[in-house]
Every structure is written in C-alpha cells, then in structure tokens.
Design a protein around this motif. Sequence first.
Motif, PDB file in Angstrom:
ATOM      1  N   SER A 106       0.828  -1.218   0.000  1.00  0.00           N
ATOM      2  CA  SER A 106       0.000   0.000   0.000  1.00  0.00           C
ATOM      3  C   SER A 106       0.857   1.262   0.000  1.00  0.00           C
ATOM      4  N   GLU A 108      -4.633   0.551   4.245  1.00  0.00           N
ATOM      5  CA  GLU A 108      -4.881   1.882   3.680  1.00  0.00           C
ATOM      6  C   GLU A 108      -5.300   2.929   4.700  1.00  0.00           C
ATOM      7  N   LEU A 121      -3.525   7.670   0.131  1.00  0.00           N
ATOM      8  CA  LEU A 121      -3.578   7.289   1.552  1.00  0.00           C
ATOM      9  C   LEU A 121      -3.875   8.509   2.421  1.00  0.00           C
TER      10      LEU A 121
END
Length: 499
Positions: free
Chosen positions: A159, A420, A488
């Motif tokens: 991520s 996330e 993010l």
Amino acid sequence: AMNHEEESRPLLAESHGQRPEADRSEQDAYLDKVKNGKLYLATFAAVLGPLSFGFVLGYSSPAIPELQRSTDQRLRLSAEEASWFGSVVTIGAGVGGLLGGWIVEKIGRKLSLMFCALPFIFGFTIIIAAQNHWMLYTGRVLTGLASGVTSLVVPLYISEMAHERVRGTMGSCVQLMVVTGIMGAYIAGLFLDWRWLAITCSIPPTLMLVFMCFMPETPRYLLSRGKRREAEEALRFLRGPSAPAEWECAKLEEASRDEEANFSLADLKDPGVYKPLGVGIMMMLLQQFTGINAIMFYAENIFEQAHFKNGNIATVVVAATQVVFTAVAAIIMDRAGRKVLLILSGVAMCVSEAVLGIYFKLFTMKQGNSSLVSTFMGAEGTVSEAPHPDLAWLALASMGIFIAGFALGWGPTPWLVMSEIFPTRVRGLGSAVCVLTNWTCAFIITKSFHNLIDLITSAGTFWMFSIFCALNVIFTIFFVPETKGKTLEEIQAHFKRTH
C-alpha cells in the motif's frame, strides 16, 4: 487509463473540498507518465511472503494423514497430537502479528520482509529434519511466527509503494497468493510425501529473501525517517524514468510533516486514529465470524454426501474456487470499489449459509433423532440411509456460492483496507492490533465450533453465521469508507472530518 480517471473523479469530488480540482488534474497528469513495470516486480517479490504463508496453512492437510500412518513411532501422531500440529501455527502467528507491528517500525518494511523469510526457512528445515514430535511442533510454530509477520508487513509494503490507480489490485494479490499457496500445498501433497512437501514449501520464502535484496524500501517509511534522497530514488525505481519523482516526493514530504513522528496514548483521542482502528478491528472480527473455517471444516463431508468420494480432490476443488474468485476480486477491485465487493460478498454468504442451515435442518429431520455430529464428525454409528441426492447438491451449491462470495470480498478486502486506513505514525501498531484480532477470532471460532454444534445444532450454527454476514453488510454500508482511487492521505483525512 482514461476510463479509470473518469471513474476516479466523481469519487474524489465527494471528499468535501479535500483536494482542489487543479491538484487532482496535476495528480492525473503525473500518473499518466508512470510506468508500473518495476512496481509489479516489487509487488511480486513481496507477495512471495503470502504465498509462503499459504503453503504453511495448506501443509497440514496432506501431511497429517501421512504422519498418523507413519511407521516411525517417534513421528507418528495421535488424533490429539495431529490437532496440535495443525493448530499450533495460530499461536506462532498471533505472536508474529505483535512482533511484526514492532519490527516494521524499527527496521522498516523491506528488512522486516527479509527477516520473516528466515523463520519460514528454518521452520521447514526443522520439519524436514524432524526426529520427534517436538521438532515438528517447533517447525510449525516458527512457520506460524513468520506467517503472522508476513500477514502484517506485506499489505503495508504494497500500500505504501503503490499509487491509487493500482493499489486495490496490488493489495488484493496478498490474499490471492495465500489461497494459491494453499492450493499449491494441496496439489503437491497428492504427489509428494511430507518431507518432500516441506522442501517444496521452503522454496517461496527462499526466493522472497533473494528478490527482496534488490527491491527498495517504501518512500513513505524513508521520509518518516528523514531520508529524502533515498525516498526519491525509491520513487524513481517504482514510477519509471518518465514520471517526475521529485513532485510525488514533495507531496509525500508535505503530508508527512503534518504528522507527529511518534505515537502516544493521547493519540487515541484523535478521530484520525480511533476511527480507523475501530473499522480495522471490526472488519477482522467480522471476517472470521462469517464462518469461513466452519465451511472449510465441513467441505470434505459435504462433497462425500454429494457422492464425491475422493476427499483430496475435493479440497483441491475448494482451493481452486478460492483462487479463481480472489483473482477476479483483484482484477475488479480498482474498478468496482471496496464497498460494492464487500456488500455483494456479504449478501452471497448470508444467503448461502441460510440455505446451508436449511439443508442441515432437513437432513436432521430425515435422519430422525440420529446425531448430526456423529454423522458428520465420522464417529461410529453413521446413518445407514444417505440423504436425498437433491439435498446433497443443495449443500454443494451453497458451499460453492459461499466460498466464491468470501473470496470476492470479505477474503481479500479487510487486509487491503487495513493497509490503507491508518496514519503513518500508527500504521505498525494499528495493523498489529488488527492481525492479532484476526488470529484470535480464528482460534476462537475453530476451537468453539464443536461446542456450538452441540449447543445449537449444525443448522443453528450456520444460521448464526448467516446473521453475522448480514451484520457485515450493514457495517460496510454505514462505517467502511470507500478507498478506491484515493491517496492514503485522503483516506486518513476522511476519518478526521467530523460527522
């Protein structure tokens, strides 16, 4: 790429002025120049960890029957010892989840991944060389420890490397590789004995250790440690030569300046911390309370009732179903969005488990007062009359729909969302709490399953799981944020906004 841009814009427009349109088009222009080849390579190196994890989970299924039949008294497992051989992995994984939360912040994402390859390799080496039960248990605990670290570190690594256009697909590859590893262990187990199977299982972590040597640390982690030059080099590697890596590095640096470097208990009062923590914990808890372990436990029996006598082939079919639908989820994750897949998944599981409960109710009525537990647990006094074939196919169809539904949403998505939603400063701690919740709930469901059947019958147990799947849908609608197409930083800003 253009289609994806058009899909992303309305979603991002919902962020209440969070991101100006000019900034959005600037981001799109930057992403149009990005080449994903090296990002895919880094993701492949990282997901060799979940592949190893899958081999660990799948290993016990073909190995236990062989060890129970072993001619060597020192290695032969009783039913109780076999149960420990299978379940001791969860103890190691729980410890690994906590350990992973600490080391991922201390030594970084890349070194944590390289570190967790070692207990995988040592664990399988001890199993290969096993001369007694304790060597078998030690090997399983070590591979469990590595699995716990892996289940935390790999989603974070991916991520933090990926950009918003491909993060869903890349993140879904984690669960895809877990189920691929399980299927790989089942298939290899058809042809190899337990020692050669352990040798085969040690190949993916060895490859991960080698490949990760050539991969970068994540830019976000490097910036959080004040290493701007290394972060820029990592971005150049991940985004290709055409993209201006300095621009993204500056944006990440600006975002990281807004955060405190260290986590303190006072941060738990921050909605940007306690809200994602609540969402992460509930998603992990609800994932396990879908009853996935119960379905997997019954899978072989249901196949037998439907007149598929070869249980080994049946388990491979179940694993293959998971792989196919997890792959579908990975492909469509960045187009359909997380919430849509979670809702579809929850509805499919709710309906299929309700039908499965009806099957068990009808089956029990057909058998009169005979105990379903004794029938399905393989105890003595099995029923003389097989259920009507139509009922068996009903169970088979329900199980197939459930496994497909789980693989499509509630299998991969909680791990993706976990990676996330947390701010950088609490990403390690928050993920550790989520991983520990997942393994603890898995242990509770597995251990209490027989007791539930005794208490509320098989039909009641599956109806209870069906109700939890309905709760999953309600929870998703009201509490899980849509993270498709968002950076993010935007996801974290969503939690900070007051309702």
